[in-house]
Design a protein around this motif. Sequence first.
Motif, PDB file in Angstrom:
ATOM      1  N   VAL A 235       0.841  -1.203   0.000  1.00 18.70           N
ATOM      2  CA  VAL A 235       0.000   0.000   0.000  1.00 18.70           C
ATOM      3  C   VAL A 235       0.875   1.250   0.000  1.00 18.70           C
ATOM      4  CG1 VAL A 235      -1.884  -1.148   1.228  1.00 18.70           C
ATOM      5  CG2 VAL A 235      -0.145   0.096   2.528  1.00 18.70           C
ATOM      6  N   SER A 236       0.271   2.341  -0.453  1.00 15.18           N
ATOM      7  CA  SER A 236       0.918   3.655  -0.364  1.00 15.18           C
ATOM      8  C   SER A 236       0.277   4.436   0.771  1.00 15.18           C
ATOM      9  CB  SER A 236       0.756   4.418  -1.684  1.00 15.18           C
ATOM     10  OG  SER A 236      -0.606   4.735  -1.911  1.00 15.18           O
ATOM     11  N   TYR A 237       1.044   5.358   1.347  1.00 17.90           N
ATOM     12  CA  TYR A 237       0.569   6.150   2.480  1.00 17.90           C
ATOM     13  C   TYR A 237       1.063   7.579   2.305  1.00 17.90           C
ATOM     14  CZ  TYR A 237       0.270   7.928   7.276  1.00 17.90           C
ATOM     15  OH  TYR A 237      -0.002   8.696   8.380  1.00 17.90           O
ATOM     16  N   ARG A 238       0.159   8.529   2.419  1.00 18.34           N
ATOM     17  CA  ARG A 238       0.528   9.933   2.239  1.00 18.34           C
ATOM     18  C   ARG A 238       0.596  10.622   3.597  1.00 18.34           C
ATOM     19  NH1 ARG A 238       0.961  12.860  -2.119  1.00 18.34           N
ATOM     20  NH2 ARG A 238      -0.091  11.268  -3.356  1.00 18.34           N
ATOM     21  N   LEU A 239       1.786  11.184   3.890  1.00 16.85           N
ATOM     22  CA  LEU A 239       1.973  11.925   5.128  1.00 16.85           C
ATOM     23  C   LEU A 239       1.253  13.273   5.062  1.00 16.85           C
ATOM     24  CD1 LEU A 239       5.776  11.215   5.607  1.00 16.85           C
ATOM     25  CD2 LEU A 239       3.897  10.141   6.843  1.00 16.85           C
ATOM     26  N   ARG A 240       1.133  13.907   6.201  1.00 17.46           N
ATOM     27  CA  ARG A 240       0.390  15.176   6.252  1.00 17.46           C
ATOM     28  C   ARG A 240       1.054  16.290   5.454  1.00 17.46           C
ATOM     29  NH1 ARG A 240      -1.477  15.384  12.657  1.00 17.46           N
ATOM     30  NH2 ARG A 240      -3.105  13.779  12.477  1.00 17.46           N
ATOM     31  N   ASP A 241       2.375  16.204   5.276  1.00 15.57           N
ATOM     32  CA  ASP A 241       3.071  17.236   4.502  1.00 15.57           C
ATOM     33  C   ASP A 241       3.105  16.921   3.006  1.00 15.57           C
ATOM     34  OD1 ASP A 241       4.839  15.157   4.367  1.00 15.57           O
ATOM     35  OD2 ASP A 241       6.471  16.151   5.436  1.00 15.57           O
ATOM     36  N   GLY A 242       2.386  15.870   2.580  1.00 24.80           N
ATOM     37  CA  GLY A 242       2.282  15.549   1.158  1.00 24.80           C
ATOM     38  C   GLY A 242       3.238  14.473   0.687  1.00 24.80           C
ATOM     39  N   ARG A 243       4.253  14.123   1.486  1.00 25.26           N
ATOM     40  CA  ARG A 243       5.186  13.080   1.081  1.00 25.26           C
ATOM     41  C   ARG A 243       4.490  11.721   1.055  1.00 25.26           C
ATOM     42  NH1 ARG A 243       8.533  12.304   4.995  1.00 25.26           N
ATOM     43  NH2 ARG A 243       7.657  13.833   6.438  1.00 25.26           N
ATOM     44  N   GLU A 244       4.927  10.854   0.126  1.00 27.49           N
ATOM     45  CA  GLU A 244       4.313   9.543  -0.019  1.00 27.49           C
ATOM     46  C   GLU A 244       5.293   8.462   0.439  1.00 27.49           C
ATOM     47  OE1 GLU A 244       1.187   7.538  -3.110  1.00 27.49           O
ATOM     48  OE2 GLU A 244       2.868   8.683  -3.950  1.00 27.49           O
ATOM     49  N   LYS A 245       4.776   7.514   1.218  1.00 27.43           N
ATOM     50  CA  LYS A 245       5.579   6.388   1.672  1.00 27.43           C
ATOM     51  C   LYS A 245       4.910   5.093   1.215  1.00 27.43           C
ATOM     52  CE  LYS A 245       7.726   6.818   5.666  1.00 27.43           C
ATOM     53  NZ  LYS A 245       8.020   6.912   7.113  1.00 27.43           N
ATOM     54  N   TYR A 246       5.687   4.017   1.214  1.00 29.98           N
ATOM     55  CA  TYR A 246       5.177   2.727   0.740  1.00 29.98           C
ATOM     56  C   TYR A 246       5.437   1.667   1.808  1.00 29.98           C
ATOM     57  CZ  TYR A 246       5.337   5.333  -3.609  1.00 29.98           C
ATOM     58  OH  TYR A 246       5.168   6.291  -4.568  1.00 29.98           O
ATOM     59  N   PHE A 247       4.434   0.808   2.029  1.00 25.54           N
ATOM     60  CA  PHE A 247       4.524  -0.202   3.071  1.00 25.54           C
ATOM     61  C   PHE A 247       4.116  -1.569   2.535  1.00 25.54           C
ATOM     62  CE2 PHE A 247       4.026   3.733   5.423  1.00 25.54           C
ATOM     63  CZ  PHE A 247       4.906   3.585   6.482  1.00 25.54           C
ATOM     64  N   ASP A 248       4.838  -2.579   3.012  1.00 24.08           N
ATOM     65  CA  ASP A 248       4.461  -3.970   2.762  1.00 24.08           C
ATOM     66  C   ASP A 248       3.770  -4.450   4.037  1.00 24.08           C
ATOM     67  OD1 ASP A 248       4.182  -6.440   1.712  1.00 24.08           O
ATOM     68  OD2 ASP A 248       6.312  -6.888   1.514  1.00 24.08           O
ATOM     69  N   CYS A 249       2.455  -4.712   3.956  1.00 21.33           N
ATOM     70  CA  CYS A 249       1.644  -4.951   5.148  1.00 21.33           C
ATOM     71  C   CYS A 249       1.175  -6.404   5.225  1.00 21.33           C
ATOM     72  CB  CYS A 249       0.419  -4.036   5.164  1.00 21.33           C
ATOM     73  SG  CYS A 249       0.815  -2.273   5.129  1.00 21.33           S
ATOM     74  N   ASP A 250       1.001  -6.883   6.459  1.00 18.44           N
ATOM     75  CA  ASP A 250       0.447  -8.209   6.721  1.00 18.44           C
ATOM     76  C   ASP A 250      -0.679  -8.080   7.737  1.00 18.44           C
ATOM     77  OD1 ASP A 250       1.967 -10.388   5.316  1.00 18.44           O
ATOM     78  OD2 ASP A 250       3.647  -9.348   6.248  1.00 18.44           O
ATOM     79  N   PHE A 251      -1.849  -8.598   7.378  1.00 15.08           N
ATOM     80  CA  PHE A 251      -2.962  -8.729   8.317  1.00 15.08           C
ATOM     81  C   PHE A 251      -2.989 -10.164   8.848  1.00 15.08           C
ATOM     82  CE2 PHE A 251      -4.952  -4.982   6.303  1.00 15.08           C
ATOM     83  CZ  PHE A 251      -5.456  -4.340   7.427  1.00 15.08           C
ATOM     84  N   TYR A 252      -3.208 -10.335  10.143  1.00 20.70           N
ATOM     85  CA  TYR A 252      -3.440 -11.675  10.676  1.00 20.70           C
ATOM     86  C   TYR A 252      -4.178 -11.558  12.011  1.00 20.70           C
ATOM     87  CZ  TYR A 252       0.889 -10.613  13.262  1.00 20.70           C
ATOM     88  OH  TYR A 252       1.847 -10.034  14.034  1.00 20.70           O
ATOM     89  N   PRO A 253      -4.913 -12.617  12.388  1.00 21.38           N
ATOM     90  CA  PRO A 253      -5.699 -12.587  13.626  1.00 21.38           C
ATOM     91  C   PRO A 253      -4.898 -13.091  14.824  1.00 21.38           C
ATOM     92  CG  PRO A 253      -6.254 -14.539  12.376  1.00 21.38           C
ATOM     93  CD  PRO A 253      -5.193 -13.816  11.577  1.00 21.38           C
ATOM     94  N   LEU A 254      -5.300 -12.660  16.029  1.00 20.71           N
ATOM     95  CA  LEU A 254      -4.794 -13.216  17.277  1.00 20.71           C
ATOM     96  C   LEU A 254      -5.949 -13.956  17.943  1.00 20.71           C
ATOM     97  CD1 LEU A 254      -2.564 -10.453  18.922  1.00 20.71           C
ATOM     98  CD2 LEU A 254      -1.860 -12.490  17.686  1.00 20.71           C
ATOM     99  N   ASN A 255      -5.717 -15.219  18.308  1.00 19.08           N
ATOM    100  CA  ASN A 255      -6.781 -16.055  18.860  1.00 19.08           C
ATOM    101  C   ASN A 255      -6.540 -16.335  20.332  1.00 19.08           C
ATOM    102  OD1 ASN A 255      -6.464 -16.383  15.970  1.00 19.08           O
ATOM    103  ND2 ASN A 255      -8.046 -17.910  16.068  1.00 19.08           N
ATOM    104  N   ASP A 256      -7.631 -16.572  21.056  1.00 18.00           N
ATOM    105  CA  ASP A 256      -7.502 -17.000  22.446  1.00 18.00           C
ATOM    106  C   ASP A 256      -7.271 -18.512  22.493  1.00 18.00           C
ATOM    107  OD1 ASP A 256      -9.931 -18.168  21.957  1.00 18.00           O
ATOM    108  OD2 ASP A 256     -11.093 -16.801  23.218  1.00 18.00           O
ATOM    109  N   ALA A 257      -7.284 -19.060  23.686  1.00 13.08           N
ATOM    110  CA  ALA A 257      -6.991 -20.486  23.842  1.00 13.08           C
ATOM    111  C   ALA A 257      -8.022 -21.374  23.155  1.00 13.08           C
ATOM    112  CB  ALA A 257      -6.907 -20.832  25.328  1.00 13.08           C
TER     113      ALA A 257
END
Length: 641
Positions: A347-369
């Motif tokens: 994904v791309s992410y735009r900072l408040r001053d207009g600069r653009e950053k790029y991130f490699d993201c992972d979604f995953y769940p946390l489960n109880d016992a």
Amino acid sequence: MDNQRKINVLVVEDSVASYKAIVSVLENFGFIVSSERVEWKIEFEKSILDKSWDLVISDYYLPDFDGKYVIHRIKELNPELPVILVTEFIPEEAASEYLNLGAVEFLPKSSIIKLPFVVNRELEALRLKQSQKKAWEMLVHGEEILTRSQKISHLGHFEVIFPENNTLWSLELYRILGYEFNEIPLMEKVWNLLDFDERKKIESIWQEVTSENTSKEFILHLNTKHGRKKVNLWLEAERFDENRFRIFGTIHDISDVSDLENSIQLNEQLFKGIFNNSSQAIFLLDLQGHIIRMNRNSVLSFERNESDVQGLELISSIFSDSNEDSIKKLTYGMKLALKNQTFEVFVSYRLRDGREKYFDCDFYPLNDANGKIIYIVLEAKDITEKIVLERAYAQAQKLEALGTFAGGIAHDFNNLLTPMMAYISYLNAEWSKESSNEMIERSLPAIEGISKSLERAKNLIQQILTYSKIEHVSSKQLDLREQLLQVLNEVKFVSANKVTLFTDLGNESAFIEADPIQIFQILSNLYENSLFALQDSQNPRITISLTKVSYEKSELFHVGFLKNTEYWKLSFIDNGNGIPKEILEKIFDPFFSTKGGKGTGLGLSIIYGILAKMGGTILVDSKVGVGTQFDLYFPAWKAIV
């Protein structure tokens, strides 16, 4: 030798020529390749079982099986092993099917030059996943240590999120309260164990804590099925917004007080230390996608304070300014995590001053016992510098290739121009204006026109040759401020009574190491470009400034591939019509011009090439209808005392 450049590659290919081309393009990119080629199914099965591979590159059409079988078999044996299809004659919809089956990339053989970038990306992703897995194992181990410590010290904790009333008990709390682990955690079950007076007290304190957003600690007695217990109850409320808050608490069985409290605190700090010192940005979310916690790296990477976004929905708050495609991917990743699946997204992410950053993201769940999802985690790796470097490398490769190509053509064409100019010179000498031949007199203007055209062609060829020989220059110490003043003195007659010129060059000498001729090319080209941009302006204005900046305190810090600590920043600002966004991305391409027949398209590409070789760069910002600003960064000469 860089071990990360060593790769073991299994090539499933029936063409020896294609196999050699694959290995060659990877080695040319810098990989140290150990490879094996197989073309029959039995060979493939033996190799994949007997040896360890970092990567599998496969054709689709094979003698007795196909690429589809390769993907299925690899995913069956080693789901983490990347499979890249390199083939031809597969329709786009079929290629998408194979990507869905588990292939990481599909490349036509005609685009094999892209293979090293794909391989580099996938190996990097594989190493990152292995690193994340190890980090997560450490976190789980820390949680296990914490659970065991709580058991030893008879301390349990609970958490209640309102208004959902989602309640979580630790395993030790079940033991302290005397409930079975399959019991649904409800705080009413705790209050039922209290004496009447203490229950009234706790209800009053509970209300006080939630309304004042404070913490309380006191002693209670619980009537459990294992007997009466004396416990220390600690409560803390944390409000996200007007309607949402949570209560976190601990119940410590102090019927037999031990000295293990220090051990509990130590393990709590261990868990928090791993979370906050992770190299990844980590967001802990509830099941509605609201931000519960951010680690230290996420605050630094996204430049958002935890207190400002805590309790807010992640995508609509943090990623509100991201492009539509990134938001769709994040939303999809959140949905998969709620289904107990993991999802990786760029994904791309735009900072408040207009600069653009790029991130490699992972979604995953946390489960109880019991396997119930209690939290969603988003881990994000900042790959902005990598993306910028790849783009810069691609631009440099393109400029170098075009320079070599253009230089060769220009050199040959220059050889053709030389005799043509000699013939014209000969004709001029023979057909002098004193000749009485009427035919010759009528031909003289044509001869003169041809001579001027050849001269213009020679100048163009000289520019192309200059572009192709940017590296072959002799640099020396010079004052950039003085050079700029000389250029302005030489060209000021061009803008006299037409353009208003503002300059702020300071009084300090701006020493750099460069070739004076190239510096003149840079300054004069930028000045002429500004004049061209202002030809239709009602009140044309050019502002030129020169300042010294440090790398870390300027926008260069986000460029990512410059090495000097100090730079001279030269800004050219005009109030012309501006440059449209779709054109702005092409202005540094050789031979790209918006001047029609009035320009060669080499000016800005020459500037870009010269600055790159010097270790500097050029940045541009333009708004249609407002104007354009070029910022040139020259490395300051360190040898000046």
